[in-house]
Enzyme design. Structure first.
Site, PDB file in Angstrom:
ATOM      1  CB  SER A  82      -0.909   0.175   1.257  1.00  0.00           C
ATOM      2  OG  SER A  82      -2.204  -0.479   0.771  1.00  0.00           O
ATOM      3  CE  LYS A  85      -3.866   0.902  -1.314  1.00  0.00           C
ATOM      4  NZ  LYS A  85      -4.353   0.350  -0.152  1.00  0.00           N
ATOM      5  CE1 TYR A 208      -3.610  -0.602  -4.982  1.00  0.00           C
ATOM      6  CE2 TYR A 208      -4.215  -2.798  -5.151  1.00  0.00           C
ATOM      7  CZ  TYR A 208      -4.057  -1.843  -4.492  1.00  0.00           C
ATOM      8  OH  TYR A 208      -4.023  -1.660  -3.187  1.00  0.00           O
ATOM      9  CE1 TYR A 260      -4.010  -0.358   5.210  1.00  0.00           C
ATOM     10  CE2 TYR A 260      -2.167  -0.517   6.717  1.00  0.00           C
ATOM     11  CZ  TYR A 260      -2.474  -0.592   5.204  1.00  0.00           C
ATOM     12  OH  TYR A 260      -1.731  -1.404   4.535  1.00  0.00           O
ATOM     13  CB  VAL A 278      -0.281  -5.782   4.209  1.00  0.00           C
ATOM     14  CG1 VAL A 278      -1.744  -4.890   4.770  1.00  0.00           C
ATOM     15  CG2 VAL A 278      -0.317  -6.012   2.790  1.00  0.00           C
TER      16      VAL A 278
HETATM   17  N1  GLU Z   1      -1.816  -5.258  -2.582  1.00  0.00           N
HETATM   18  C1  GLU Z   1      -2.685  -5.120  -1.308  1.00  0.00           C
HETATM   19  C2  GLU Z   1      -4.148  -5.027  -1.383  1.00  0.00           C
HETATM   20  O1  GLU Z   1      -4.578  -4.377  -2.439  1.00  0.00           O
HETATM   21  C3  GLU Z   1      -2.060  -3.794  -0.513  1.00  0.00           C
HETATM   22  C4  GLU Z   1      -2.580  -3.750   0.927  1.00  0.00           C
HETATM   23  C5  GLU Z   1      -2.049  -2.941   1.968  1.00  0.00           C
HETATM   24  O2  GLU Z   1      -0.566  -2.797   1.887  1.00  0.00           O
HETATM   25  O3  GLU Z   1      -2.684  -2.291   2.497  1.00  0.00           O
HETATM   26  O4  GLU Z   1      -4.976  -5.713  -0.764  1.00  0.00           O
END
Ligand code: GLU
Length: 339
Positions: A82, A85, A208, A260, A278
């Site tokens: 994530s 992002k 993604y 989060y 994560v």
């Molecule tokens: N590739 C993971 C997902 O989309 C990223 C999750 C994360 O790191 O929060 O579920």
């Protein structure tokens, strides 16, 4: 000085890190103090992530002048997940500008899990912010390129420029997630049904998923963060990756939504914009000063690295990074003279 999109001369907050020796010392102490904490669990919803050594732990600080301080497993690779992002968002902000990304992607916290479908339904199909999966998938869809392959190359190239070196795809992580990402595919389809994605939604999810499987180290994260701390100039390569205005906008979104459902607690304890993933990485930015990269795979229930949060909290305090901390006003020379 240039005017920003509101026609105002943008001034910047000031401050500097303590000297080289102090930063070096506190990075070692942050690692040492946080290493004893073995609470939290390794992510397993992407099956391959469960196979990582849970004891890995790296801490790194990159200063805006290019000095780098590392402790522990700061050069061990893991998937960015994530954290990507934030950097893809910065690239899209640079392409589309402040107003467009605010309207199309949003900047408000959902208060719900990062992969929530309910959040989309509760907000009439609006993706809400770029740090949850709906907003991140909608953001990736806005990367330049006529094909999914071109968009993927633009993502990889852009994130590599933040890191100052070519980032590699972990094909095992990518394939593990691609085989189990039905939820993200559902999110993309739902966004499509609301007219929020104009491209093939499954092709966007594939880009993604690859972006999340790019390999980084804690050192890379520190340098990527320092680039956002330095008005968009990578302090190691000297390349202008994004503009100062893009950095400001990206950091604002990270501050409100980067950790989060614990984003409020993070800001309360640490007082800096950050983004976690994560696989156990966290990037944190001290504007004008530098970036912090940490990696440790055991996570709290929200998905944030436990040791990573502890090490960053220590560094925020010891290095004087909390953006909300202030000292009592010292009278200016002229005020002193007249009193
Ligand atoms: N590739 C993971 C997902 O989309 C990223 C999750 C994360 O790191 O929060 O579920």
């Amino acid at each position: 000085m240039e005017l920003d999109s509101h026609g105002v001369e943008q001034q910047v907050s000031t401050g500097a890190l303590p000297g080289w020796d102090a930063v070096e010392h506190h990075v070692l102490v942050a690692h040492e103090r946080s290493r004893e904490h073995a609470d939290g669990v390794v992510a397993d919803y992407i099956p391959i992530l469960a196979t990582v050594d849970p004891e890995l732990f790296g801490v790194c600080v990159a200063e805006v002048d290019g000095e780098v301080h590392a402790a522990g497993d700061a050069d061990v690779s893991f998937s960015i997940q994530s954290i990507s992002k934030a950097f893809v968002y910065a690239l899209v902000c640079g392409r589309l500008g402040h107003e467009v990304v605010r309207e199309r992607i949003g900047v408000n916290n959902t208060g719900l899990a990062f992969n929530s479908v309910v959040a989309i339904e509760l907000n009439d199909g609006h993706p809400m912010n770029p740090m949850v999966n709906a907003g991140a998938i909608a953001t990736t869809a806005l990367m330049p390129g006529d094909t999914a392959e071109e968009q993927w190359q633009a993502v990889r190239d852009g994130l590599s420029r933040f890191a100052g070196r070519p980032l590699a795809l972990d094909t095992v992580v990518y394939e593990s997630e691609a085989a189990t990402n039905q939820r993200n595919r559902a999110i993309a389809r739902l966004l499509e049904s609301y007219g929020r994605i104009e491209l093939d939604p499954l092709a966007v999810v594939d880009v993604y998923t690859k972006q999340c499987a790019l390999l980084v180290t804690a050192r890379d994260l520190a340098i990527m963060g320092a680039t956002l701390a330095d008005g968009g100039i990578n302090p190691v390569t000297g390349e202008q990756v994004v503009s100062p205005e893009v950095c400001r906008d990206t950091l604002a979104v990270m501050a409100s939504t980067g950790l989060y459902e614990r984003s409020g607690e993070w800001l309360f304890e640490i007082g800096l914009p950050g983004k976690s993933g994560v696989a156990g990485g966290i990037v944190t930015i001290a504007p004008g000063k530098g970036g912090i990269g940490v990696f440790s795979p055991r996570l709290d229930p929200a998905g944030n690295s436990v040791r990573g949060q502890r090490a960053t909290a220590y560094l925020s305090r010891a290095l004087g990074l909390n953006t909300f901390a202030s000292a009592m006003h010292q009278p200016r020379a002229t005020e002193k003279e007249s009193s």
